[in-house]
Design a protein around this motif. Structure first.
Motif, mmCIF file in Angstrom:
data_model
loop_
_atom_site.group_PDB
_atom_site.id
_atom_site.type_symbol
_atom_site.label_atom_id
_atom_site.label_comp_id
_atom_site.label_asym_id
_atom_site.label_seq_id
_atom_site.Cartn_x
_atom_site.Cartn_y
_atom_site.Cartn_z
ATOM 1 N N ALA B 7 19.871 59.198 38.642
ATOM 2 C CA ALA B 7 20.669 57.890 39.162
ATOM 3 C C ALA B 7 22.023 58.480 40.340
ATOM 4 O O ALA B 7 22.378 57.659 40.808
ATOM 5 C CB ALA B 7 21.583 57.280 38.275
ATOM 6 N N HIS B 96 30.791 49.993 41.626
ATOM 7 C CA HIS B 96 30.867 51.210 42.534
ATOM 8 C C HIS B 96 31.989 51.374 43.530
ATOM 9 O O HIS B 96 32.314 50.267 43.957
ATOM 10 C CB HIS B 96 29.578 51.380 43.388
ATOM 11 C CG HIS B 96 29.234 52.869 43.697
ATOM 12 N ND1 HIS B 96 29.718 53.284 44.949
ATOM 13 C CD2 HIS B 96 28.820 53.970 43.211
ATOM 14 C CE1 HIS B 96 29.546 54.595 45.155
ATOM 15 N NE2 HIS B 96 29.085 55.005 44.070
ATOM 16 N N SER B 197 19.041 51.940 48.804
ATOM 17 C CA SER B 197 19.294 53.145 49.179
ATOM 18 C C SER B 197 18.112 54.141 48.945
ATOM 19 O O SER B 197 17.452 54.180 47.917
ATOM 20 C CB SER B 197 20.330 53.912 48.441
ATOM 21 O OG SER B 197 20.428 55.363 48.623
ATOM 22 N N LYS B 200 18.190 57.484 46.325
ATOM 23 C CA LYS B 200 17.961 57.192 44.734
ATOM 24 C C LYS B 200 16.514 56.668 44.265
ATOM 25 O O LYS B 200 16.218 56.572 43.185
ATOM 26 C CB LYS B 200 18.860 55.925 44.346
ATOM 27 C CG LYS B 200 20.353 55.871 44.902
ATOM 28 C CD LYS B 200 21.329 56.602 44.111
ATOM 29 C CE LYS B 200 22.703 56.943 44.636
ATOM 30 N NZ LYS B 200 23.614 57.302 43.888
HETATM 31 C C1 LIG Z 1 25.169 51.182 42.480
HETATM 32 C C2 LIG Z 1 25.620 52.236 43.602
HETATM 33 N N1 LIG Z 1 26.004 51.870 44.594
HETATM 34 C C3 LIG Z 1 26.241 52.619 45.680
HETATM 35 C C4 LIG Z 1 26.197 54.007 45.749
HETATM 36 C C5 LIG Z 1 26.686 54.655 46.985
HETATM 37 O O1 LIG Z 1 25.515 55.392 47.490
HETATM 38 P P1 LIG Z 1 25.690 56.506 48.412
HETATM 39 O O2 LIG Z 1 26.781 57.269 48.119
HETATM 40 O O3 LIG Z 1 24.341 57.352 48.792
HETATM 41 O O4 LIG Z 1 26.419 55.914 49.610
HETATM 42 C C6 LIG Z 1 25.659 54.464 44.502
HETATM 43 C C7 LIG Z 1 25.492 56.042 44.358
HETATM 44 O O5 LIG Z 1 25.860 56.544 43.250
HETATM 45 C C8 LIG Z 1 25.586 53.695 43.399
HETATM 46 O O6 LIG Z 1 24.869 54.137 42.331
#
Ligand SMILES: Cc1ncc(COP(=O)(O)O)c(C=O)c1O
Lengths: 402, 381
Positions: B7, B96, B197, B200
């Motif tokens: 995750a 987040h 993304s 992930k």
């Molecule tokens: C639910 C969620 N949103 C957004 C993000 C942000 O991803 P990034 O750090 O790749 O921009 C994450 C990463 O942990 C996430 O789990």
């Protein structure tokens, strides 16, 4: 920028026959600092108990701040030099005053004369120049205040020159680096050990720092803190090293074999033993700890005494009689305070019994240590073999060697 | 090595690596150049936009905006919508930081930021949500799957009901932990924007997408050459886009197969770990969480001590979100997920993916049980 620094040396009068060696040590440290910060060759001349340093480029502020950390220096004065002619002083004072951002209102003149053939004594010179400043530089509207002057005009009359300075940077004083032995300094992330280390810097000790890293019980954040601390402490040294001993497994193994309420006490015992082993390996002279009498239960007189009985090395405890507030005050002065306050995992607290022993049973403690002497010495030597080693440069930069 | 932190970021899939290497070598041209090389790349990227929409079940009405990360996509919506002083937006305190932090910035600019409430199970309190959204909210941000607990929030039902009453509200969904794992219903066209993304789901880092309804106006965060419908200027990273797409395709293709496997693995852990380590608590039922995330609580041992002991055995799990594990305070997310404050330092998140095997899970169970027993034995606190 000033092209001349007059450095006065502390405690020089204490030295008889050793004076030349003492001077060499201090000069080497000053040369190394100035070479590092000035990036040029700095000629340095001895004049009685002073060092006269000259720079083509002019001395930068970082160099002066670094000199303030060189053990053995009494003070550093950015100065102007003239011939042995009192009449020339006033023009230099004029230049000094003209370049000041904030105008002082009160002043006094202090003269030191090492040139005993100079026709006037210190008192006469001070009085005369004070008078001249009032008469010839009325535009600055200065008045004399001999008790609490805002400006001190400092004159030093040597064999060939008069040095004029209006600013004095105090040094930390004491003895030159590497003239009073090599110590193994136990560091934790707290307030005490960095202050203890600092105090022994002033006494001219070379130090090798030692940190017991209880990974995986504690995390990287503790090591980061230690690296920050040695980055500060290392600036008082002329090149030093940090040993990071992997201690988590050892603490666990020990905990499995001793009475829980003796844990903290045995941790201390074996930490000192590890330090003593490192001391032998490095041919060092003694150990420094930040112990303060009765500050915590493991620092009761009984606990300190019984551990010392078994430690095959001299242990210096420069803070033993200090109060916490005194320690914190020094930590603020040397800028370790804000690092020490960063929260960190503490392995000793993690393993700590609810009720640690205050009056250890000497029979149990001593007999356990004796019976397990060989076993733990072997383990501690293994731990030492696995140590991470970091080099700390004169400006506090850290480089991992191993 | 046993990697159980999918995750946070997933190992890059074979297919994505191949595409990335090939494309990095060959597709060096700038897609915006108007010679044949550039035009070819633009066409290929546009085709991928369509296929990505198809993968999400979208026929029309949406655009794909390629951005550098999910954080950027979330920021683009929250900072980019025309929200005025005095307006209300609604987010969850469990969101987040890439949603919460830009919202707090709006708050400083005079916008009201309201908080969703969660019930005892950690699910969104729908009654409270409807009370709020039926009225005045301009923006609602939701997560499809929670990144730490794995909660699947009941987005589809909630969204339908909200839009029946309040047509003008912009509903943004963070689908980062959901895409390629559970079904995301975009067909009904009720969700206005969705973040997904690449890293992930087995793609490279540095690329993500905002799926945005066509009629939504956003202020760009980045100004320049006008790429991505002027919403995100910058030379398009064609090789990253192609590799992202390759990973996304494979993830969607193997979604059901993967879910079946992960569901079994999760059952296995929940059944067998307590046998060896009776202290463990699974705070959330399997039925309400995504199969790839499993939160567990070890009440007697701090989670950071556990993860360092696991890491010595080359087993990698998370204490909380990898992004926030540096902060050591009382955990706001856990509080709102209704995890007792006494347990906040004792939470471990395990997250699995396509390369996770039963053997790895067995090793994990054995090792963590031994470590746990050991630490309890010496009385570490
Ligand atoms: C639910 C969620 N949103 C957004 C993000 C942000 O991803 P990034 O750090 O790749 O921009 C994450 C990463 O942990 C996430 O789990």
């Amino acid at each position: 920028m000033y092209k001349l620094l007059v450095i006065s040396i502390d405690e020089l009068w204490l030295k008889g026959k050793n004076r030349p060696a003492y001077f060499r040590a201090i000069k080497k440290h000053v040369v190394d600092v100035l070479t590092h910060y000035q990036d040029e060759v700095i000629p340095i001349k001895n004049e009685e108990q002073r060092l006269i340093c000259t720079s083509e480029k002019g001395f930068n502020q970082d160099a002066i701040l670094a000199l303030q950390k060189v053990p053995g220096l009494h003070s550093i004065q950015p100065s102007r030099a003239i011939d042995l002619d009192l009449e020339k002083i006033i023009d230099e004072v004029d230049l000094e005053l003209a370049s000041m951002r904030e105008m002082p209102r009160t002043f006094k003149v202090i003269t030191k004369r090492t040139n005993k053939r100079f026709p006037h004594n210190s008192m006469e010179i001070s009085r005369y120049i004070g008078h001249l400043i009032l008469k010839k530089l009325p535009q600055y509207k200065l008045v004399v205040d001999v008790h609490k002057p805002q400006l001190v005009v400092s004159l030093k009359v040597s064999d060939q020159h008069i040095y004029i300075a209006t600013k004095t940077y105090p040094g930390i004083g004491g003895q030159p680096f590497n003239t009073s032995g090599h110590l193994i300094t136990l560091l934790s992330g707290g307030f005490d050990s960095p202050v203890a280390s600092f105090l022994m810097n002033k006494r001219g000790c070379r130090q090798t720092y030692l940190f017991f890293y209880a990974y995986p019980f504690v995390g990287q954040n503790v090591l980061d803190k230690i690296l920050k601390l040695v980055g500060i402490l290392g600036q008082y040294q002329n090149g030093s090293k940090l040993y990071v001993l992997p201690f988590g497994e050892f603490q666990k193994e020990l905990s499995d074999h001793i009475k829980p309420d003796y844990r903290t006490l045995f941790f201390r015992k074996y930490m000192l033993e590890a330090a003593a082993l490192l001391k032998s390996r490095l041919k060092a002279d003694a150990i420094i700890t930040g112990d303060v009498l009765s500050q915590v239960s493991s620092q009761t007189i009984g606990n300190l005494a019984i551990v010392d009985q078994l430690t095959p090395a001299m242990v210096l405890r420069p803070l033993i009689g200090f109060n916490k507030s005194e320690i914190i005050e020094i930590s603020r002065k040397i800028n370790t305070h804000d690092i020490s306050t960063i929260p960190h995992d503490d392995a000793c607290a993690m393993f700590a019994p609810k009720h640690p022993v205050l009056r250890p049973d000497p029979e149990y403690f001593l007999s356990f240590a004796k019976e397990n002497q060989v076993k733990y010495e072997v383990l501690l030597n293994q731990v030492l073999d696995q140590a991470g080693i970091y080099q700390i440069s004169i400006d506090g930069k850290i480089n991992q060697l191993k | 090595m046993i990697y159980l932190d999918y995750a946070a970021s997933s190992p890059v899939k074979e297919a994505a690596i191949k595409v990335l290497m090939h494309s990095t070598v060959n597709d060096f041209a700038n897609p915006s150049s108007n010679h044949q090389l550039g035009l070819d790349l633009t066409n290929k990227i546009n085709l991928i936009r369509e296929k990505m929409l198809n993968l999400l079940g979208i026929k029309r009405g949406y655009r794909v905006i390629f951005v550098s990360s999910a954080t950027e996509a979330n920021n683009l919506v929250i900072r980019g919508l025309a929200i005025k002083k005095g307006d209300h937006i609604l987010i969850s305190p469990t969101d987040h930081p890439s949603i919460k932090v830009p919202s707090y910035q709006l708050m400083r600019e005079g916008i009201n930021v309201d908080a969703l409430e969660h019930d005892e199970e950690g699910l969104i309190d729908e009654k409270h949500l409807f009370e709020k959204t039926f009225l005045k909210e301009k923006l609602l941000a939701l997560s499809y799957v929670h990144n730490q607990s794995g909660h699947i929030f009941q987005i589809d039902n909630m969204v339908k009901k909200i839009k029946e009453h309040n047509k003008n509200i912009h509903i943004h969904v963070d689908g980062v932990q959901a895409a390629g794992k559970i079904n995301i219903n975009m067909r009904d066209m009720l969700i206005d924007s969705l973040t997904i993304s690449s890293h992930k789901m087995g793609g490279p880092k540095g690329i993500a997408a905002l799926i945005l309804r066509e009629n939504v106006d956003l202020h760009p965060l980045i100004l320049g050459g006008g790429q991505e419908y002027s919403l995100r200027s910058s030379t398009l990273a064609a090789p990253l886009i192609f590799a992202f797409f390759a990973a996304f395709c494979e993830a969607m293709e193997k979604k059901d197969e993967l879910n079946l496997k992960l569901s079994n693995l999760k059952d296995y852990i929940m059944e067998n770990l307590p046998k060896q380590c009776p202290e463990v608590i699974f705070p959330f039922a399997k039925a309400i969480t995504s199969h790839h995330i499993l939160m567990m609580i070890f009440p007697k041992i701090k989670s950071d001590i556990l993860i360092r002991h696991l890491e010595m055995k080359k087993i990698y799990v998370s204490t909380s979100s990898a992004c926030s594990s540096k902060n050591n305070k009382d955990n706001e997310v856990f509080t709102h997920l209704k995890i007792k404050s006494a347990y906040h330092q004792n939470v471990i998140r395990l997250s699995m993916g396509d390369e996770t095997t039963l053997e790895e899970i067995q090793t994990f169970i054995n090792e963590i049980s031994l470590i746990h027993q050991d630490l309890i034995g010496i009385g570490v606190r």
